[in-house]
Design a protein around this motif. Structure first.
Motif, PDB file in Angstrom:
ATOM      1  N   UNK A 152       0.791  -1.281   0.031  1.00  0.00           N
ATOM      2  CA  UNK A 152      -0.183  -0.083  -0.084  1.00  0.00           C
ATOM      3  C   UNK A 152       0.978   1.193  -0.022  1.00  0.00           C
ATOM      4  N   UNK A 153       1.917   1.170   0.872  1.00  0.00           N
ATOM      5  CA  UNK A 153       2.710   2.379   1.025  1.00  0.00           C
ATOM      6  C   UNK A 153       3.649   2.674  -0.022  1.00  0.00           C
ATOM      7  N   UNK A 154       4.408   1.491  -0.427  1.00  0.00           N
ATOM      8  CA  UNK A 154       5.214   1.949  -1.753  1.00  0.00           C
ATOM      9  C   UNK A 154       4.725   2.218  -2.765  1.00  0.00           C
ATOM     10  N   UNK A 155       3.718   1.657  -3.310  1.00  0.00           N
ATOM     11  CA  UNK A 155       2.931   2.039  -4.413  1.00  0.00           C
ATOM     12  C   UNK A 155       2.186   3.053  -4.619  1.00  0.00           C
ATOM     13  N   UNK A 156       1.681   3.165  -3.295  1.00  0.00           N
ATOM     14  CA  UNK A 156       0.824   4.401  -3.233  1.00  0.00           C
ATOM     15  C   UNK A 156       1.979   5.738  -3.065  1.00  0.00           C
ATOM     16  N   UNK A 157       3.018   5.665  -2.816  1.00  0.00           N
ATOM     17  CA  UNK A 157       4.214   6.736  -2.644  1.00  0.00           C
ATOM     18  C   UNK A 157       4.882   6.994  -4.122  1.00  0.00           C
ATOM     19  N   UNK A 158       5.026   5.746  -4.708  1.00  0.00           N
ATOM     20  CA  UNK A 158       5.996   5.817  -5.960  1.00  0.00           C
ATOM     21  C   UNK A 158       5.212   6.330  -7.101  1.00  0.00           C
ATOM     22  N   UNK A 159       3.874   6.017  -7.042  1.00  0.00           N
ATOM     23  CA  UNK A 159       2.885   6.425  -8.337  1.00  0.00           C
ATOM     24  C   UNK A 159       2.114   7.666  -7.843  1.00  0.00           C
ATOM     25  N   UNK A 160       1.526   8.391  -8.974  1.00  0.00           N
ATOM     26  CA  UNK A 160       0.639   9.379  -8.594  1.00  0.00           C
ATOM     27  C   UNK A 160      -0.378   9.346  -9.702  1.00  0.00           C
ATOM     28  N   UNK A 161      -1.146  10.371  -9.957  1.00  0.00           N
ATOM     29  CA  UNK A 161      -2.210  10.424 -10.817  1.00  0.00           C
ATOM     30  C   UNK A 161      -1.695  10.637 -12.235  1.00  0.00           C
ATOM     31  N   UNK A 162      -0.529  10.677 -12.609  1.00  0.00           N
ATOM     32  CA  UNK A 162      -0.061  11.053 -13.984  1.00  0.00           C
ATOM     33  C   UNK A 162       0.738   9.779 -14.505  1.00  0.00           C
ATOM     34  N   UNK A 163       0.376   8.621 -13.614  1.00  0.00           N
ATOM     35  CA  UNK A 163       1.089   7.378 -13.840  1.00  0.00           C
ATOM     36  C   UNK A 163       0.114   6.329 -14.174  1.00  0.00           C
ATOM     37  N   UNK A 164       0.739   5.247 -14.477  1.00  0.00           N
ATOM     38  CA  UNK A 164      -0.271   3.982 -15.219  1.00  0.00           C
ATOM     39  C   UNK A 164       0.256   2.843 -14.186  1.00  0.00           C
ATOM     40  N   UNK A 165      -0.773   1.934 -13.775  1.00  0.00           N
ATOM     41  CA  UNK A 165      -0.075   0.613 -13.071  1.00  0.00           C
ATOM     42  C   UNK A 165      -0.977  -0.304 -13.791  1.00  0.00           C
ATOM     43  N   UNK A 166      -0.373  -1.503 -14.107  1.00  0.00           N
ATOM     44  CA  UNK A 166      -0.763  -2.643 -14.749  1.00  0.00           C
ATOM     45  C   UNK A 166      -0.601  -4.004 -14.103  1.00  0.00           C
ATOM     46  N   UNK A 223      -5.378   2.721 -13.421  1.00  0.00           N
ATOM     47  CA  UNK A 223      -5.152   1.141 -13.157  1.00  0.00           C
ATOM     48  C   UNK A 223      -5.947   0.275 -14.223  1.00  0.00           C
ATOM     49  N   UNK A 224      -5.159  -0.618 -14.635  1.00  0.00           N
ATOM     50  CA  UNK A 224      -5.722  -1.452 -15.809  1.00  0.00           C
ATOM     51  C   UNK A 224      -5.474  -3.110 -15.474  1.00  0.00           C
ATOM     52  N   UNK A 225      -6.541  -3.632 -14.989  1.00  0.00           N
ATOM     53  CA  UNK A 225      -6.504  -5.207 -14.581  1.00  0.00           C
ATOM     54  C   UNK A 225      -6.663  -6.094 -16.028  1.00  0.00           C
ATOM     55  N   UNK A 226      -5.559  -7.056 -15.933  1.00  0.00           N
ATOM     56  CA  UNK A 226      -5.393  -7.678 -17.211  1.00  0.00           C
ATOM     57  C   UNK A 226      -5.910  -9.271 -16.722  1.00  0.00           C
ATOM     58  N   UNK A 227      -6.703  -9.775 -17.647  1.00  0.00           N
ATOM     59  CA  UNK A 227      -7.044 -11.444 -17.147  1.00  0.00           C
ATOM     60  C   UNK A 227      -5.732 -12.196 -16.482  1.00  0.00           C
ATOM     61  N   UNK A 228      -5.994 -13.002 -15.692  1.00  0.00           N
ATOM     62  CA  UNK A 228      -5.145 -13.930 -15.151  1.00  0.00           C
ATOM     63  C   UNK A 228      -4.342 -14.458 -16.026  1.00  0.00           C
ATOM     64  N   UNK A 229      -2.731 -14.190 -15.870  1.00  0.00           N
ATOM     65  CA  UNK A 229      -1.814 -14.963 -16.885  1.00  0.00           C
ATOM     66  C   UNK A 229      -1.775 -14.448 -17.947  1.00  0.00           C
ATOM     67  N   UNK A 230      -2.496 -13.385 -18.572  1.00  0.00           N
ATOM     68  CA  UNK A 230      -2.666 -13.084 -20.083  1.00  0.00           C
ATOM     69  C   UNK A 230      -1.646 -12.019 -20.301  1.00  0.00           C
ATOM     70  N   UNK A 231      -0.444 -12.530 -20.869  1.00  0.00           N
ATOM     71  CA  UNK A 231       0.742 -11.627 -21.153  1.00  0.00           C
ATOM     72  C   UNK A 231       0.048 -10.684 -22.461  1.00  0.00           C
ATOM     73  N   UNK A 232      -0.427 -11.167 -23.310  1.00  0.00           N
ATOM     74  CA  UNK A 232      -1.002 -10.573 -24.449  1.00  0.00           C
ATOM     75  C   UNK A 232      -1.815  -9.126 -24.070  1.00  0.00           C
TER      76      UNK A 232
END
Length: 456
Positions: A163-177, A197-206
């Motif tokens: 929570x703390x590390x991701x919440x601190x390193x990234x901000x509204x101008x960033x992307x988390x996949x 935030x973009x959630x991808x289907x489990x194990x789907x590298x494509x």
């Protein structure tokens, strides 16, 4: 088994109908405070009247009426390893993260006791402002070595680490996949950051590649987060391909090793060792101290500038008390035992392979599991999973059901956590019990099924 009471059954059915017609999210739902006149500006002020609390009580009422014991918060009488005592009754335990059987190990216990003698039970303040202890430095040096990293930092909570590390390193101008099956701590950290935030289907590298290709150029920083061994399914990502993607799209790659440290790799160093990957190709290694290392807390390992940044900016480190000395010492000692007593890892992996093979041979669905330390038996119905859990407890096996909304309703399951201490007899016994009980549970009538099918 609870006796069937018609009046009680009717009252419960009425409550189910009321909640189904007026779910907690509906703005028109009348609260208990409104019915009784207990108001404060038209808002609920009594926690007991909250609709969310009503749903919890309703679930308990349905279970009670169906004769099911509450599977939550079972009270253990002492040390929980491959066996445990529940209310004075010894049972085989498959609900412990003690993968290498180190909880209670003499070296680990001795290290914790020695740390208490020298430092007490707490450091009583943040390490940043009030100083630290040698046990902290010893632990972090050992964690850095495990991941071939320049440095590491430990946190008092594993969940708060993400929570703390991701919440601190990234901000509204960033992307988390992330993978859709990622742990809640990553999800909460992503929410805190305000990043896209973009959630991808489990194990789907494509899907991950597509998300990066279509979105990366519009954001300042991008973080890809996966688990080294997925805690719900027991499968692993393709780390080499993820490294190619993070390089192609100039992203950071973070791997959560909570369940893979001490489990994957020839010496337990995790997924990089398992898949013959250079650990330096991963930007952020995250792990917990509460599973293989039989302590509590979390950590980050990586480049020295990253660790220095976190030491001065990560809220759950800067504003939280340091890890208690006996906890840090226990985790360090557990790392040492893990490396010295290599037979534990070999036995763990043998147990995992045996369980997976025997379960599959009996027609049980273990999903995507590679047969390491986490192996689900997918039941497919939440009521059936809860009933099966209780039937197994009656037979002497402690298992916890993972049910909706934690998993999709058709993916309800029992999760088996294998350890190096389990015997082949215990494994064969529980598989035989499941294969015996499950067909009858699936075909038999159940009040829970009646409740689930109420016509409203």
């Amino acid at each position: 088994m609870t006796a069937y009471n018609p009046a009680e059954a009717q009252a419960t059915i009425d409550r189910v109908r009321r909640v189904l017609k007026n779910p907690p999210v509906a703005a028109t739902r009348q609260s208990e405070s409104a019915r009784t006149g207990a108001k404060s500006g038209g808002r609920d002020v009594n926690f007991a009247t909250l609709p969310e609390y009503e749903v919890i009580n309703l679930a308990k009422a349905v279970g009670h009426l169906a004769g099911l014991e509450d599977p939550y918060f079972r009270l253990h009488d002492g040390l929980a390893r491959e066996t445990t005592s529940l209310n004075g009754r010894q049972v085989v335990n498959f609900s412990s993260y003690d993968y290498l059987g180190l909880n209670g190990h003499p070296d680990v216990v001795a290290a914790a006791k020695a740390a208490i003698d020298q430092y007490g039970t707490s450091v009583s303040a943040s390490r940043l402002t009030a100083g630290e202890r040698q046990v902290h430095r010893d632990l972090e040096a050992a964690l850095a070595r495990i991941h071939d990293a320049e440095a590491a930092i430990s946190f008092v909570s594993g969940h708060a680490t993400n929570v703390s590390v991701i919440g601190g390193l990234l901000g509204p101008e960033d992307l988390i996949v992330t993978d859709v099956s990622i742990h809640n701590s990553v999800t909460e950290g992503a929410k805190l950051s305000g990043a896209k935030r973009i959630l991808c289907p489990h194990g789907d590298l494509e899907a991950i590649e597509r998300a990066l290709r279509l979105n990366r150029s519009r954001y300042r920083r991008t973080l890809i987060v996966v688990e080294g061994l997925y805690g719900m399914d027991g499968d692993v990502p393709d780390l080499a391909q993820l490294i190619k993607l993070k390089r192609r799209y100039s992203a950071w790659l973070m791997v959560d090793e909570a369940h893979s440290l001490g489990v994957l790799g020839a010496t337990g160093r995790g997924i990089a060792e398992e898949q013959d990957i250079d650990p330096s190709d991963v930007d952020i290694w995250m792990g917990t101290l509460s599973k293989t290392l039989v302590a509590a807390g979390g950590y980050i390992a990586g480049a020295r500038p990253l660790i220095e940044l976190l030491k001065f900016t990560s809220p759950s480190f800067v504003y939280s008390v340091g890890t208690p000395p006996p906890v840090a010492a226990a985790a360090t000692a557990a790392l040492g035992v893990m490396q010295r007593e290599s037979w534990r890892l070999k036995k763990l992996r043998q147990n995992g392979r045996n369980f997976a093979a025997l379960a599959t041979a009996r027609g049980l669905d273990i999903g995507l599991s590679i047969g390491a330390s986490i192996i689900p038996v997918i039941v497919g119905s939440s009521p059936h999973a809860v009933i099966l859990s209780q039937r197994l407890l009656e037979r002497g096996y402690n298992l916890f059901p993972a049910i909706f909304p934690g998993v999709a309703e058709n993916q309800a399951r029992l999760r088996f956590f294998m350890t190096s201490r389990h015997s082949i007899e215990q494994i064969e016994g529980v598989i035989d019990a499941i294969a015996t009980e499950l067909p009858g549970i699936r075909s038999g009538p159940s009040f829970v099924n009646t409740i689930a099918g109420i016509d409203v």
